[in-house]
Design a protein around this motif. Structure first.
Motif, mmCIF file in Angstrom:
data_model
loop_
_atom_site.group_PDB
_atom_site.id
_atom_site.type_symbol
_atom_site.label_atom_id
_atom_site.label_comp_id
_atom_site.label_asym_id
_atom_site.label_seq_id
_atom_site.Cartn_x
_atom_site.Cartn_y
_atom_site.Cartn_z
ATOM 1 N N GLU A 1 61.274 74.269 35.198
ATOM 2 C CA GLU A 1 60.508 73.027 35.036
ATOM 3 C C GLU A 1 60.738 72.015 36.151
ATOM 4 O O GLU A 1 59.797 71.359 36.612
ATOM 5 C CB GLU A 1 60.830 72.395 33.685
ATOM 6 N N ARG A 2 61.963 71.881 36.618
ATOM 7 C CA ARG A 2 62.243 70.851 37.633
ATOM 8 C C ARG A 2 61.592 71.169 38.976
ATOM 9 O O ARG A 2 61.497 70.291 39.841
ATOM 10 C CB ARG A 2 63.751 70.661 37.784
ATOM 11 N N ASP A 3 61.136 72.397 39.161
ATOM 12 C CA ASP A 3 60.477 72.774 40.417
ATOM 13 C C ASP A 3 58.963 72.586 40.353
ATOM 14 O O ASP A 3 58.282 72.753 41.377
ATOM 15 C CB ASP A 3 60.786 74.241 40.754
ATOM 16 N N ARG B 1 54.739 72.094 30.842
ATOM 17 C CA ARG B 1 55.986 71.892 31.591
ATOM 18 C C ARG B 1 57.055 72.931 31.264
ATOM 19 O O ARG B 1 57.768 73.395 32.172
ATOM 20 C CB ARG B 1 56.554 70.494 31.283
ATOM 21 N N GLY C 1 57.899 62.771 37.451
ATOM 22 C CA GLY C 1 59.109 63.555 37.584
ATOM 23 C C GLY C 1 59.225 64.616 36.514
ATOM 24 O O GLY C 1 58.283 64.937 35.798
ATOM 25 N N SER C 2 60.414 65.165 36.403
ATOM 26 C CA SER C 2 60.692 66.264 35.495
ATOM 27 C C SER C 2 60.688 65.805 34.038
ATOM 28 O O SER C 2 61.198 64.731 33.717
ATOM 29 C CB SER C 2 62.059 66.865 35.848
ATOM 30 N N LEU D 1 62.383 67.447 31.682
ATOM 31 C CA LEU D 1 63.783 67.571 31.264
ATOM 32 C C LEU D 1 64.560 66.309 31.621
ATOM 33 O O LEU D 1 65.328 65.784 30.813
ATOM 34 C CB LEU D 1 64.432 68.787 31.924
ATOM 35 N N ASP D 2 64.345 65.791 32.813
ATOM 36 C CA ASP D 2 65.023 64.559 33.217
ATOM 37 C C ASP D 2 64.515 63.369 32.413
ATOM 38 O O ASP D 2 65.268 62.440 32.109
ATOM 39 C CB ASP D 2 64.819 64.308 34.713
#
Length: 487
Positions: free
Chosen positions: A137-139, A158, A200-201, A203-204
């Motif tokens: 997900e962060r990518d 996501r 942004g992410s 997850l973040d």
């Protein structure tokens, strides 16, 4: 001990509250505190709406909502004001599971309505493929959300569908009995919507939500129940508002609402009640009908609100018959993802979850299941015995329970929960804008600001405060003897 409301013996005006659910009663409670005179009209023979107690095998239990969010103050404040402060009780255990992929799996910690911040916390809940999808997900490039987005659609984009289907869906379904792929993130999970708007992410973003919650340094239980049942709250509030001078009439449907030169005429089967203001605390379909003539634009919007229906199956077993069922031990219950194709959507082990249930019936083990979601309501047309049978079948498969209940109660909540699809808050804003064009008329209840008890109470307070401010700022119509039912 119950505390009576104090108010001015020469009320500034008279307000009719249409609807005797918890929102209508909370509005009456608030209005009395401002010195206004109040009449509550409830169409059915019972107050409380979706809050109700009953008996199974002689034990008092909740047959509707069983808990309320404690980290919002409104419901706890109302319960305390109604004399129930010493009966507030946190869950004895909140160790829930998810019944998925053929086993009861621990509910992961560190999520926001099922959306994880740390994939490692998901444990056995997802497949290896599902966990690998989350790790990517962060990518991913940021996903725009615009003015609103469906929770399920965004999270699936996501993190993959598996986290939605096996975690987000059952959690949201437990609150709204709805479909995560339709439910508005802005309305249902506003704190998450605000962070994903920042980009942004995801997850973040979940981690940022958790940091903001931690910064508020909230203490105490997340949820509270009431010894004797959350269903005792409406009657306690009703007693308090009666003591404060309000009149409450059940089995009194409102047949019409007409604006007059100085106020409102509220028509019932027994006559017309004159009022300076009206709080509409009825379900959307009823509010739509009553507002059709005086506020047609709001009526159209209200008519478009959809509802989910569900049934609760309450079962009482001899405690000695279930003590050997290891899967029940230490758990408060479990959720069931729709993707697994089961009939029940959740089970609550009431005798574990609520100390007052265990204390009141020490020889019994009480649990309940829920059946029915938005768009999946065929089960509700089955006979009670069939709903009991399918509940026992699913419970046996999930936990190994083989005992037979000594008593059962099936409670159907038809039109139980309003749905919050994408764009819902825009609809609510339009309804309120149209209603506010008419003097001293406001709406409140589960349709508008959330389906939980604190949200309903907050909605009621807002409506009552706005009505009181408007009425006390202008000459009133009903200062004297008033009409047939308002006194």
């Amino acid at each position: 001990m119950q505390r009576s409301l104090q108010h001015d013996t020469s009320p500034l005006g008279h307000v009719v509250v249409i609807g005797g659910g918890i929102a209508g009663l909370a509005a009456a409670h608030r209005l009395l505190a401002t010195g206004l005179r109040v009449t509550v009209l409830e169409a059915t023979e019972r107050l409380g709406g979706k809050l109700m107690t009953g008996e199974v095998a002689g034990a008092r239990v909740d047959l509707g909502a069983e808990s309320m969010l404690a980290r919002r103050p409104e419901a706890v404040e109302l319960a305390t004001a109604a004399g129930l402060g010493d009966r507030l009780q946190p869950p004895a255990t909140a160790t829930a599971s998810v019944w998925t992929r053929g086993a009861l799996r621990p509910m992961p910690k560190g999520h926001v309505m099922g959306v994880p911040g740390d994939p490692a916390a998901l444990g056995e809940l997802l497949s290896a493929e599902g966990l690998a999808r989350i790790a990517e997900e962060r990518d991913l490039t940021p996903t725009a959300v615009g003015d609103d987005v469906a929770v399920g659609a965004y999270v699936a984009d996501r993190l993959g569908r598996e986290v939605v289907d096996r975690l987000v869906e059952p959690l949201l379904g437990g609150v709204y009995a709805g479909d995560a792929y339709r439910i508005s993130m802005r309305a249902a999970v506003p704190q998450l919507f605000e962070v994903v708007k920042e980009g942004g992410s995801l997850l973040d973003g979940v981690l940022r939500v958790q940091e903001r919650v931690a910064a508020r340094q909230l203490t105490g239980p997340v949820f509270q129940g009431i010894a004797g049942g959350v269903g005792t709250l409406p009657d306690a509030v009703a007693d308090a508002v009666r003591a404060g001078g309000a009149r409450i009439r059940t089995a009194t449907p409102v047949l019409g609402l007409t604006r007059t030169g100085q106020g409102w005429d509220v028509r019932t089967e027994t006559g017309v009640i004159a009022a300076d203001g009206v709080v509409m605390a009825a379900p959307a379909w009823s509010a739509s009908t009553l507002l059709a003539a005086e506020c047609p634009a709001a009526s159209v919007e209200l008519a478009a609100v959809e509802y989910a229906s569900m049934a609760l199956v309450t079962l009482a077993f001899r405690r000695s018959d279930v003590e050997g069922t290891e899967a029940l031990r230490g758990r408060s219950g479990f959720l069931v993802p729709p993707v697994d194709g089961r009939t029940i959507k959740a089970a609550t082990f009431s005798s574990h979850k609520w100390r007052w249930v265990a204390d009141a019936a020490p020889d019994l083990f009480v649990m309940r299941t829920s059946v029915g979601r938005y768009g999946e309501e065929d089960h509700l047309h089955r006979e009670d015995s069939e709903l009991v049978a399918v509940s026992l079948r699913d419970l046996a498969e999930a936990t190994g329970l083989t005992a037979r209940p000594v008593d059962t109660v099936v409670t159907r909540w038809i039109g139980g929960l309003p749905q919050y699809p994408v764009g819902h808050l825009g609809r609510v804003a339009r309804i309120r804008e149209e209603v506010a064009k008419l003097p001293a008329l406001r709406v409140c209840g589960a349709v508008y600001d959330g389906v939980g008890i604190p949200a309903c109470v907050a909605s009621a307070r807002r409506a009552a405060d706005e009505i009181a401010e408007e009425i006390t700022a202008t000459p009133t119509r009903v200062q004297g003897a008033g009409s047939e039912a308002g006194q």
